[in-house]
Design a protein around this motif. Sequence first.
Motif, PDB file in Angstrom:
ATOM      1  N   HIS A 139     -25.147 -32.113  12.226  1.00 42.80           N
ATOM      2  CA  HIS A 139     -24.253 -33.172  11.743  1.00 42.80           C
ATOM      3  C   HIS A 139     -24.635 -33.585  10.325  1.00 42.80           C
ATOM      4  CE1 HIS A 139     -21.494 -36.639  12.403  1.00 42.80           C
ATOM      5  NE2 HIS A 139     -22.296 -37.213  11.517  1.00 42.80           N
ATOM      6  N   GLY A 142     -23.436 -31.086   7.879  1.00 41.23           N
ATOM      7  CA  GLY A 142     -22.011 -31.253   7.649  1.00 41.23           C
ATOM      8  C   GLY A 142     -21.722 -32.377   6.660  1.00 41.23           C
ATOM      9  N   VAL A 145     -22.546 -31.111   3.220  1.00 48.75           N
ATOM     10  CA  VAL A 145     -21.494 -30.196   2.754  1.00 48.75           C
ATOM     11  C   VAL A 145     -20.307 -30.983   2.211  1.00 48.75           C
ATOM     12  CG1 VAL A 145     -19.788 -28.505   3.539  1.00 48.75           C
ATOM     13  CG2 VAL A 145     -22.178 -28.280   4.229  1.00 48.75           C
ATOM     14  N   TRP A 174     -14.280 -31.835   4.087  1.00 50.31           N
ATOM     15  CA  TRP A 174     -14.224 -32.462   5.412  1.00 50.31           C
ATOM     16  C   TRP A 174     -14.075 -31.404   6.495  1.00 50.31           C
ATOM     17  CZ3 TRP A 174     -11.312 -32.970   9.773  1.00 50.31           C
ATOM     18  CH2 TRP A 174     -11.611 -34.057  10.604  1.00 50.31           C
ATOM     19  N   CYS A 176     -14.997 -28.188   6.346  1.00 51.06           N
ATOM     20  CA  CYS A 176     -16.252 -27.434   6.461  1.00 51.06           C
ATOM     21  C   CYS A 176     -17.336 -28.275   7.130  1.00 51.06           C
ATOM     22  CB  CYS A 176     -16.707 -26.970   5.081  1.00 51.06           C
ATOM     23  SG  CYS A 176     -15.623 -25.754   4.300  1.00 51.06           S
ATOM     24  N   GLY A 177     -17.414 -29.557   6.758  1.00 45.66           N
ATOM     25  CA  GLY A 177     -18.397 -30.424   7.404  1.00 45.66           C
ATOM     26  C   GLY A 177     -18.111 -30.630   8.880  1.00 45.66           C
ATOM     27  N   PHE A 178     -16.845 -30.748   9.228  1.00 47.75           N
ATOM     28  CA  PHE A 178     -16.465 -30.876  10.634  1.00 47.75           C
ATOM     29  C   PHE A 178     -16.888 -29.645  11.421  1.00 47.75           C
ATOM     30  CE2 PHE A 178     -13.553 -30.352  14.181  1.00 47.75           C
ATOM     31  CZ  PHE A 178     -13.524 -31.626  14.747  1.00 47.75           C
ATOM     32  N   CYS A 180     -19.388 -27.664  10.680  1.00 42.29           N
ATOM     33  CA  CYS A 180     -20.855 -27.670  10.804  1.00 42.29           C
ATOM     34  C   CYS A 180     -21.327 -28.634  11.886  1.00 42.29           C
ATOM     35  CB  CYS A 180     -21.486 -28.039   9.460  1.00 42.29           C
ATOM     36  SG  CYS A 180     -21.325 -26.780   8.188  1.00 42.29           S
ATOM     37  N   SER A 181     -20.688 -29.782  11.989  1.00 44.43           N
ATOM     38  CA  SER A 181     -21.165 -30.805  12.923  1.00 44.43           C
ATOM     39  C   SER A 181     -20.628 -30.646  14.328  1.00 44.43           C
ATOM     40  CB  SER A 181     -20.779 -32.196  12.396  1.00 44.43           C
ATOM     41  OG  SER A 181     -19.363 -32.338  12.351  1.00 44.43           O
ATOM     42  N   PHE A 201     -16.637 -37.955  10.655  1.00 40.01           N
ATOM     43  CA  PHE A 201     -15.907 -36.880  11.324  1.00 40.01           C
ATOM     44  C   PHE A 201     -15.186 -37.390  12.572  1.00 40.01           C
ATOM     45  CE2 PHE A 201     -19.558 -34.613   9.304  1.00 40.01           C
ATOM     46  CZ  PHE A 201     -18.809 -34.014   8.296  1.00 40.01           C
TER      47      PHE A 201
END
Length: 270
Positions: A139, A142, A145, A174, A176-178, A180-181, A201
């Motif tokens: 998280h 993310g 990122v 957002w 890409c971070g979503f 990842c998390s 997220f």
Amino acid sequence: QAHFVGVPGCGPRPQSAAAMAEGGGVAQPGGGSGSVGAISAGGAGGDDRRCGTCRARISLVESLMKCRCGLVHCEKHRPTDLHDCTFDWRAMQQQKVAKENPQVITAGSSVASSCAWCRQHEKYHPVDGVGRRRIQQFHAVGVLVLVGFAVRGVLLTVFQLRPVLLLQQLVMGWLCGFACSRVLPHFLLGVPFPSCRFCIFSWELLQNAPWCLEAEWESLKEHLIFVITAGNRNCLTRKLYDGPRSLPHIARTVSTRLKELASGQGACCS
């Protein structure tokens, strides 16, 4: 020799000894051929009076103590771990606990301050245990990122004078971070898809974005302290966790300790 059995409303009807012997006992009223022994065999006897594991004879009381798997057992094999019970006791206990302890979901609109928001963020992003810590580390990656994409969008907007690039980078960051998390922990750690609340997220971002960012910032500082203290195992753990969780305090504590080590005034942290 014939025996006569009285039947109400009818005259005596003869029944031979051979027929009685074939029936296994005294003839029943109404001309039935069943016997007391047959009733016993079909009722409390038979399989209901034998252990489902060792087939030993059990008492009438024991035959009434039926397991949830549908079988009766002797005193030795009655425990569920001694007769290969097929009933899912774990699922039953989980349903019982869930029914007796309903989950209390806090609405974002009921949170009155940023401190309370951060506490809710910690509640839905636990870090106790190795598995939960790894999920929250994904998280944090993310979040970083998303921050990287946001900084890139600001630079593109400043140098190219195109504000639409900032929005584009924010959306890409957002997503890409979503991933990842939420997605990577499921495929890399084999855990169910994490459900986040009170973070950037989650849907609460649309409700109160500044408090979501503040909660993420506090979480990032906690991860930083965890890394500096080598997983809460060195001499800086108490100083960093007990003091104010701010970057100046973290930097000052680390620099002070490094100076002590350089001058030979303190033992090396393990």
